[in-house]
Design a protein around this motif. Structure first.
Motif, PDB file in Angstrom:
ATOM      1  N   LEU A 143      86.820  21.500  82.500  1.00  0.00           N
ATOM      2  CA  LEU A 143      85.984  22.694  82.801  1.00  0.00           C
ATOM      3  C   LEU A 143      86.851  23.962  83.160  1.00  0.00           C
ATOM      4  O   LEU A 143      86.293  24.975  83.014  1.00  0.00           O
ATOM      5  CB  LEU A 143      85.274  22.012  83.812  1.00  0.00           C
ATOM      6  CG  LEU A 143      84.116  21.179  83.478  1.00  0.00           C
ATOM      7  CD1 LEU A 143      83.629  20.407  84.651  1.00  0.00           C
ATOM      8  CD2 LEU A 143      82.913  21.758  82.666  1.00  0.00           C
ATOM      9  N   ASN A 144      87.989  23.745  83.933  1.00  0.00           N
ATOM     10  CA  ASN A 144      88.946  25.070  84.339  1.00  0.00           C
ATOM     11  C   ASN A 144      88.267  25.778  85.105  1.00  0.00           C
ATOM     12  O   ASN A 144      87.864  27.146  85.061  1.00  0.00           O
ATOM     13  CB  ASN A 144      89.215  25.868  82.935  1.00  0.00           C
ATOM     14  CG  ASN A 144      90.125  24.994  82.073  1.00  0.00           C
ATOM     15  OD1 ASN A 144      90.840  24.116  82.543  1.00  0.00           O
ATOM     16  ND2 ASN A 144      89.975  25.247  80.741  1.00  0.00           N
ATOM     17  N   SER A 145      87.375  25.260  86.136  1.00  0.00           N
ATOM     18  CA  SER A 145      86.339  26.066  87.267  1.00  0.00           C
ATOM     19  C   SER A 145      87.143  26.788  88.209  1.00  0.00           C
ATOM     20  O   SER A 145      86.510  27.642  88.778  1.00  0.00           O
ATOM     21  CB  SER A 145      85.529  24.836  87.771  1.00  0.00           C
ATOM     22  OG  SER A 145      84.740  24.313  86.921  1.00  0.00           O
ATOM     23  N   LYS A 146      88.503  26.710  88.303  1.00  0.00           N
ATOM     24  CA  LYS A 146      89.116  27.266  89.913  1.00  0.00           C
ATOM     25  C   LYS A 146      89.092  28.579  89.406  1.00  0.00           C
ATOM     26  O   LYS A 146      88.815  29.492  90.572  1.00  0.00           O
ATOM     27  CB  LYS A 146      90.452  26.700  89.565  1.00  0.00           C
ATOM     28  CG  LYS A 146      91.353  27.342  91.017  1.00  0.00           C
ATOM     29  CD  LYS A 146      92.805  26.357  91.072  1.00  0.00           C
ATOM     30  CE  LYS A 146      93.552  27.031  92.319  1.00  0.00           C
ATOM     31  NZ  LYS A 146      94.822  26.345  92.459  1.00  0.00           N
ATOM     32  N   PRO A 147      89.453  29.414  88.303  1.00  0.00           N
ATOM     33  CA  PRO A 147      89.528  30.954  88.453  1.00  0.00           C
ATOM     34  C   PRO A 147      87.973  31.261  88.741  1.00  0.00           C
ATOM     35  O   PRO A 147      87.893  32.374  89.343  1.00  0.00           O
ATOM     36  CB  PRO A 147      89.920  31.070  86.867  1.00  0.00           C
ATOM     37  CG  PRO A 147      90.517  29.985  86.331  1.00  0.00           C
ATOM     38  CD  PRO A 147      89.925  28.911  87.011  1.00  0.00           C
ATOM     39  N   ALA A 148      86.947  30.609  88.177  1.00  0.00           N
ATOM     40  CA  ALA A 148      85.731  31.174  88.346  1.00  0.00           C
ATOM     41  C   ALA A 148      85.283  31.067  89.689  1.00  0.00           C
ATOM     42  O   ALA A 148      84.600  31.908  90.426  1.00  0.00           O
ATOM     43  CB  ALA A 148      84.570  30.483  87.514  1.00  0.00           C
ATOM     44  N   HIS A 149      85.635  29.923  90.620  1.00  0.00           N
ATOM     45  CA  HIS A 149      85.322  29.892  91.993  1.00  0.00           C
ATOM     46  C   HIS A 149      86.027  30.978  92.911  1.00  0.00           C
ATOM     47  O   HIS A 149      85.404  31.265  93.947  1.00  0.00           O
ATOM     48  CB  HIS A 149      85.651  28.563  92.400  1.00  0.00           C
ATOM     49  CG  HIS A 149      84.957  27.454  91.809  1.00  0.00           C
ATOM     50  ND1 HIS A 149      85.283  25.958  92.027  1.00  0.00           N
ATOM     51  CD2 HIS A 149      83.591  27.683  91.265  1.00  0.00           C
ATOM     52  CE1 HIS A 149      84.378  25.412  91.195  1.00  0.00           C
ATOM     53  NE2 HIS A 149      83.206  26.219  90.677  1.00  0.00           N
ATOM     54  N   ALA A 150      87.153  31.509  92.329  1.00  0.00           N
ATOM     55  CA  ALA A 150      87.673  32.484  93.009  1.00  0.00           C
ATOM     56  C   ALA A 150      87.240  33.939  92.906  1.00  0.00           C
ATOM     57  O   ALA A 150      87.598  35.015  93.555  1.00  0.00           O
ATOM     58  CB  ALA A 150      89.322  32.456  92.734  1.00  0.00           C
ATOM     59  N   LEU A 151      86.345  34.178  91.642  1.00  0.00           N
ATOM     60  CA  LEU A 151      85.837  35.532  91.679  1.00  0.00           C
ATOM     61  C   LEU A 151      84.369  35.504  92.583  1.00  0.00           C
ATOM     62  O   LEU A 151      83.489  35.340  92.005  1.00  0.00           O
ATOM     63  CB  LEU A 151      85.298  35.368  90.240  1.00  0.00           C
ATOM     64  CG  LEU A 151      86.589  35.482  89.022  1.00  0.00           C
ATOM     65  CD1 LEU A 151      85.890  35.466  87.738  1.00  0.00           C
ATOM     66  CD2 LEU A 151      87.497  36.905  89.350  1.00  0.00           C
TER      67      LEU A 151
END
Length: 347
Positions: free
Chosen positions: A241-249
């Motif tokens: 899912l690679n969600s980490k960058p989105a949660h940082a935005l």
């Protein structure tokens, strides 16, 4: 659903309710009125994500459409006047035209804001594909018969039977969805795979073949293809899912809106230092998703993600793969090449 389906559904509803009073006019008027909620598509909200998440908003609200039905009842009673039936029957007809429209939309995977101006996650039962000939063709035949034959009692009865069939078909689609999800959950349990959330949607044009997404606690998801005519477990692939960058935005309201609208069924891919968000709910499968958006850019100096104006990312609808999917409804072999399709996600 597609506009043709909504039009012929509205025509059949009006034909059953008012066909014996107005004949062909009832069918034509019902078809026209049934398309009105989708006219919100002409509104430009300023960017592609806003256009997506605000579609099926106020124009699909049960509250707004109930008030609109009351207004139309009053107007229709003014011109031309008719006293062949009550105001209550007229209001109920108009209300059913709009309610069947929005409830049918809510059964697709897109999402419908039935309770606008309140903002719960849009309703997305996802038990029927946006185009399903087994649902639409009987309605089309019934509507054409009504327009051709007018107020004949047999035509009204035929439209009633078709509406009954359609209601049954939708009920079967919901049952099929639940049976499919239960079967996939059992397969995951047998493999000792922990699942935190699940979303299923039918493959194009049918309710026999299903695509199931299942999230895991480690920021991955499985995509499963399974059908009622299968004699063994279906195709399965594990993807990030690679969600980490989105949660940082934290300063990206459009991304927050997309997460809300989709129920957070999003996957993120870094492509040439750009962060692309993909709605997993709609498409043939991995690599063939309908809605993808650029939501951020990596800063070349700091390496941090920064919010950018959203842009529609190129996506492939899978026209070239549609034949394989339709064949897969009946034949489990050869399986769909999910691993090969996946290579499209990073370009």
């Amino acid at each position: 659903m597609d506009s043709v389906t909504q039009a012929v559904l509205g025509a059949s509803v009006t034909g059953v309710m008012l066909g014996r009073f107005h004949g062909r006019k009832a069918y034509v008027t019902g078809a026209v009125l049934a398309t009105l909620p989708d006219l919100d598509v002409i509104i430009d909200y300023g960017n592609p994500i806003a256009n997506m998440i605000y579609h099926r908003g106020f124009s699909h609200s049960v509250f707004v459409l109930t008030l609109f039905s009351l207004l139309l009842t009053w107007l229709f009673r003014l011109w031309p006047p008719t006293h062949q039936y009550s105001k209550g029957r007229l209001f109920l007809t108009l209300w059913l035209i709009f309610m069947t429209h929005v409830l049918l939309d809510a059964l697709t995977s897109y999402g419908t804001q039935l309770f606008w101006p309140w903002h719960p996650t849009p309703t997305s039962v996802s038990s029927i594909f946006i185009i399903d000939p087994f649902f639409t063709l009987p309605l089309l035949i019934a509507a054409v018969a009504g327009i051709a034959a007018g107020a004949r009692p047999g035509v009204q009865r035929f439209n009633g039977w078709v509406l009954g069939y359609c209601a049954l078909y939708l009920a079967v689609s919901v049952v099929a969805k639940n049976v499919t999800e239960a079967r996939v959950r059992a397969e995951f349990a047998e493999s000792n795979i922990e699942i935190t959330d699940m979303f299923s949607t039918p493959a194009p044009f049918n309710i026999l073949l299903w695509r199931v997404m299942a999230k895991t606690p480690d920021d991955h998801y499985y995509e499963v293809i399974t059908g009622f005519l299968d004699d063994k477990p279906g195709e399965r692939i594990r993807l990030p899912l690679n969600s980490k960058p989105a949660h940082a935005l934290t300063d990206n309201p459009m991304l927050d809106g997309l997460r809300w609208f989709s129920g957070d069924w999003l996957r993120y891919d870094e492509i040439d230092n750009q962060l692309v968000a993909t709605d997993l709910r709609m498409g043939l499968g991995t690599g063939y998703y309908s809605f993808r958006f650029k939501v951020a850019q990596r800063d070349p100096v700091t390496g941090q993600w920064r919010t950018t104006p959203p842009e529609r990312w190129r996506s492939e609808r899978g026209v070239d793969a549609l034949g394989n999917v339709l064949t897969r409804i009946i034949h489990q072999s050869p399986p769909l090449p999910l691993a090969s399709w996946e290579t499209r996600m990073t370009r």
